[in-house]
Each structure stands twice: as structure tokens, then as C-alpha cells.
Design an enzyme around this catalytic site. Structure first.
Site, mmCIF file in Angstrom:
data_model
loop_
_atom_site.group_PDB
_atom_site.id
_atom_site.type_symbol
_atom_site.label_atom_id
_atom_site.label_comp_id
_atom_site.label_asym_id
_atom_site.label_seq_id
_atom_site.Cartn_x
_atom_site.Cartn_y
_atom_site.Cartn_z
ATOM 1 N N ASP A 173 -4.091 0.169 -5.434
ATOM 2 C CA ASP A 173 -2.301 -0.008 -5.064
ATOM 3 C C ASP A 173 -1.973 -1.252 -5.885
ATOM 4 O OD1 ASP A 173 -3.998 -0.915 -3.124
ATOM 5 O OD2 ASP A 173 -2.900 -0.138 -1.696
ATOM 6 N N HIS A 174 -3.034 -2.191 -5.577
ATOM 7 C CA HIS A 174 -2.560 -3.769 -6.161
ATOM 8 C C HIS A 174 -3.502 -4.086 -6.026
ATOM 9 C CE1 HIS A 174 -2.900 -4.277 -1.765
ATOM 10 N NE2 HIS A 174 -2.919 -3.377 -1.137
ATOM 11 N N HIS B 116 -8.314 -9.178 2.891
ATOM 12 C CA HIS B 116 -7.880 -9.796 3.744
ATOM 13 C C HIS B 116 -7.504 -10.490 4.484
ATOM 14 C CE1 HIS B 116 -3.097 -8.020 3.183
ATOM 15 N NE2 HIS B 116 -3.838 -6.531 3.567
ATOM 16 N N ASN C 242 5.893 -0.577 3.361
ATOM 17 C CA ASN C 242 5.109 -0.413 4.335
ATOM 18 C C ASN C 242 5.851 0.225 5.503
ATOM 19 O OD1 ASN C 242 2.956 -0.516 2.633
ATOM 20 N ND2 ASN C 242 1.745 -1.753 4.428
ATOM 21 N N THR D 56 0.598 -1.272 0.613
ATOM 22 C CA THR D 56 -0.199 0.072 -0.014
ATOM 23 C C THR D 56 0.702 1.271 -0.002
ATOM 24 O OG1 THR D 56 -1.970 -0.961 1.173
ATOM 25 C CG2 THR D 56 -1.585 1.196 1.552
ATOM 26 N N ASP E 231 -9.922 -3.848 1.083
ATOM 27 C CA ASP E 231 -8.532 -4.632 0.877
ATOM 28 C C ASP E 231 -8.765 -4.865 2.123
ATOM 29 O OD1 ASP E 231 -5.138 -4.503 0.915
ATOM 30 O OD2 ASP E 231 -5.524 -3.866 3.007
#
Length: 427
Positions: A246-247, A203, A100, A79, A199
Site C-alpha cells: 500500500d505504501h 513502524h 485511515n 493503508t 508495516d
């Protein structure tokens, strides 16, 4: 194609000419026609998620703009590295946020939210797009974007906030829209807002789950509120809306893990990922720092020791990664195969993920599962196009073009930006 900078300057010039010709009539309120950019960050949104789940606002935005199959994140696909690369147009090796929680040799210190890292300018290199804008007289309003809490040579966004994770998403939307209720000369022309929701949910639940679908639908509704708010204020036609993540996210299980200390002697290596608040956990990669003897000993033991683990020495990493920062690039980089996790045999896995972890990111940024979302709609974006994937370091240049700014030096490629914008941003 028409150069948007020249177009908007021409419009402004004609407006001034008309006003001078009618100087004898009562003055009318000045209505700005200058372009606006609204960038919306949706953490962890896979580019295929809006096709798998109910996301009518994001799909409609894509239909009237640009949506590549994927956008390549920078490496590592985390992130902080990626939202700051989106803001600066730089690879991590140039802006310094190589993870991070990067470790810096010269400081002998690990970046941490708890010790004031987000407000400490030592950690944040480069020039974010909001600083470029403010330097050139363009007001900006930034809601929770990584790096926006830092002052650059005495300059900040016109509006900025210390990050408050618990701030309701609807309140974030309401505040961003309130910026555009100010008089025209006090409104931002660059606005950005961040949402962590997808996100956070994936997770724990993983991608391809009903929980992911609910999260996607929720952020889609937030995007819809922002679009409706701009439309109601008469601003939508001159606003370039840029949706970025971001991903992506890979499916993982806590059972698919490799205890690195069972493969190699890690003594003499400092591994930030194993030294945080919870100690060793489950990681897609780890960065090792140490003297040459410790590095070579661990490298020799790990190289080829497990089919799901790759290991690289400093200066020998793939050319697409670009995170070999002079003070923060690791001496040893150990990377798991997507879907696998790295740990240590003494890890207490009851800490941050007591119910289990089913989604992770940080893997090779060119792996399909790590792909990021990009959608752009507005004056600089051709309608309904699906260009090839591109690196996220190009987004800074798109925003600079849309606002008529002279950009800072970046790692973006003007030829790529010209391709994505159909020539509206000439190379």
C-alpha cells in the site's frame, strides 16, 4: 499480442467441441482451464526491501514477471486509502476513504473500527473487483482485504471474513489454499489475502533495520507457501500472482517533530488525527475542518512558518493527490516533510508507541520513500520486465483483464495497463 479473454474463450470452445464429438464415451471429470488471480497484500513493503534482504520467493516471482522500480500509492499514503484504491481502481476522492479514519461533514462523524466502520456501507464507495467478479459469475475468496466486509447491493465475495488481526499468518495461507481443494466449479478464480507484518514491525523499528529484514523474510516465506501450494495443485500455470503493498516507509524519530499549536491558533478547527483514542500523537499529516475564518487564520500562520511543514487549503492541493472528496476532503491539509512528524504541545507520547516510533508513512505519495511494491507474474504479464512506475489505481483493470471481466468505471488508464502487460491487456 493475443487477447487473453479471446484465448481462454477459444480454449473453452474447443473443449466443448471435443466433448460433444466424444459423447458416446464415458464422461471424464471436467478440469477448468480458466485463469485465476491471486492478489497478495504486503502492508508497508518498500519496493527496494526485497533487494536489501533475503526474499528469494519474491525475487524469483519478479524474475518471471513484471516488477517496476516502484508503484505510486494514492494520497495520503496510508493503508485504508491505498488497499481500497487497489480494490476499486478509484482515487480516494471517488471512493471516500480519504484517510485511515476519515471525517464526514454530512454525518458529522469520524470513521472508526470501534464503531463498526469496516461493516458500515456508508463509508465505502465504488465497486471492488470482487463485486465485479461476483456480478459476472466469477467466484471470489477474500481474506482480510480492506472493504471486503461490506455488502454491495446484496452481493458479497463467495468467501469473506471479518478482520481478525491476531489470526496467525500461516493459518491465513492454509485457508486460502483450502479454497482450491474444493471441486473445480466451487473454487474461486479471484483470491486475495492480506498480511500486515512488515508495516507493524517497521513502524516500531524503522526501515533499513535488521527487524525489517526479518519481517521481509517472513512474508517472503508466506508467499513461497502460497506459490508451492498452487504448484502442488496444478494451478500455477494459469494463475496470475499479483504482489502489492500500500505504501513505503520513511525513517523518523520522535525528536524530529513540530508542535503545530506553537505556530498557529488551531481553535475552531476539528482535526481527526488529534482526536482519536490516544488524543494528539505524532502524525505525518493532519486534516483540518472548520469555517473559513478558522481556516484562513491557521493557514496564514502556518504558511512558511516552518521549513519542514507545508499547508494547503481546500481546492489548492497538488493535482496528483486526488483526495478532495466532497464530504470528506479537508478544508486545511497540513503535511510534514518525509522524516518529520506533526504533533501538539500537550500530546502524551507514552500511549501507542511507548518504545518510540522509527517508521512512518502518509507523506507525499510521489516521494521515493512512500513508493509501493508491485510484482506481477502469470499469463498476462511479460517475463522479466521492469516498466516505469505507475499509479496503483491501474491494478483493478489488470485483474479484470486477467479474468475476462467487463470492468466498472475507474480512474485507471487502459493504456498504462496495456504497457505493463506488454499488450496482453489491450487499451
Amino acid at each position: 499480442m493475443t487477447n487473453p479473454r479471446l484465448f481462454f474463450r477459444a480454449i473453452t470452445g474447443f473443449a466443448l467441441l471435443a466433448l460433444s464429438a466424444c459423447a458416446h464415451t464415458p464422461a471424464l471429470p471436467v478440469v477448468s482451464e480458466e485463469p485465476i488471480v491471486l492478489m497478495i497484500g504486503l502492508d508497508g513493503l518498500r519496493p527496494d526491501a526485497i533487494d536489501r534482504w533475503d526474499a528469494p520467493n519474491l525475487r524469483a516471482l519478479a524474475a518471471r514477471g513484471v516488477r517496476p522500480q516502484s508503484m505510486y500509492p494514492v494520497m495520503p499514503s496510508k493503508t485504508f486509502t491505498n488497499f481500497y484504491s487497489l480494490a476499486t481502481g478509484l482515487y480516494p476522492q471517488h471512493h471516500g476513504m480519504v484517510s485511515n479514519a476519515p471525517y464526514d461533514r454530512s454525518y458529522d462523524e469520524v470513521f472508526s473500527n470501534r464503531n463498526g466502520g469496516p461493516q458500515d456501507p456508508r463509508w465505502w464507495g465504488g465497486e471492488p473487483i470482487w463485486i465485479t467478479a461476483e456480478q459476472q459469475g466469477v467466484r471470489s475468496g477474500i481474506m482480510f482485504w480492506l472493504g471486503s466486509e461490506i455488502e454491495h447491493d446484496g452481493i458479497r465475495p463467495t468467501v469473506w471474513h471479518t478482520y481478525v488481526h491476531e489470526m496467525p499468518y500461516e493459518d491465513r495461507v492454509a485457508e486460502v489454499l483450502s479454497w482450491f481443494d474444493a471441486p473445480a466449479d466451487q473454487q474461486p478464480r479471484l483470491a486475495a489475502v492480506y498480511f500486515d507484518h512488515v508495516d507493524t514491525i517497521t513502524h516500531g523499528a524503522g526501515p533499513f533495520t535488521p527487524e525489517e529484514g526479518e519481517a521481509v523474510s517472513r512474508v517472503d516465506a508466506l508467499v513461497g507457501e502460497l506459490i508451492d501450494g498452487l504448484t502442488a495443485r496444478g494451478l500455477i500455470d494459469r494463475t496470475n500472482i499479483i504482489i502489492v503493498s500500500d505504501h513505503g516507509m520513511a525513517e523518523v524519530t520522535m525528536e524530529r517533530s513540530v508542535a503545530l499549536d506553537t505556530l498557529a491558533d488551531l481553535d475552531g478547527l476539528f482535526i481527526p488525527e488529534f482526536s482519536g483514542r490516544y488524543g494528539p500523537g505524532l502524525e505525518p499529516y493532519v486534516m483540518g475542518y472548520g469555517d473559513s475564518a478558522a481556516v484562513e487564520r491557521a493557514y496564514a500562520a502556518l504558511d512558511g512558518a516552518n521549513e519542514h511543514v507545508s499547508v494547503y487549503r481546500r481546492g489548492e492541493m497538488p493535482g496528483t493527490w486526488h483526495f478532495d472528496h466532497p464530504d470528506r476532503g479537508p478544508d486545511l491539509f497540513i503535511l510534514a516533510e518525509p522524516g518529520w512528524l506533526l504533533t501538539r504541545s500537550d500530546a502524551d507520547l507514552s500511549g501507542p508507541w511507548p518504545a518510540g516510533m522509527h517508521g512512518a508513512h502518509g507523506y507525499d505519495s510521489r516521494d521515493e520513500s512512500m513508493g509501493a511494491t508491485f510484482i506481477g507474474a502469470g499469463p498476462i504479464f511479460p517475463r522479466g520486465t521492469q516498466p516505469d512506475a505507475f499509479e496503483n489505481v491501474n491494478v483493478y483493470l489488470m485483474i479484470a483483464c486477467a479474468l475476462g471481466l467487463d470492468p466498472a468505471v475507474t480512474d485507471g488508464d487502459p493504456a498504462v495497463v496495456a504497457r505493463i502487460t506488454g499488450g496482453r491487456c489491450p487499451a
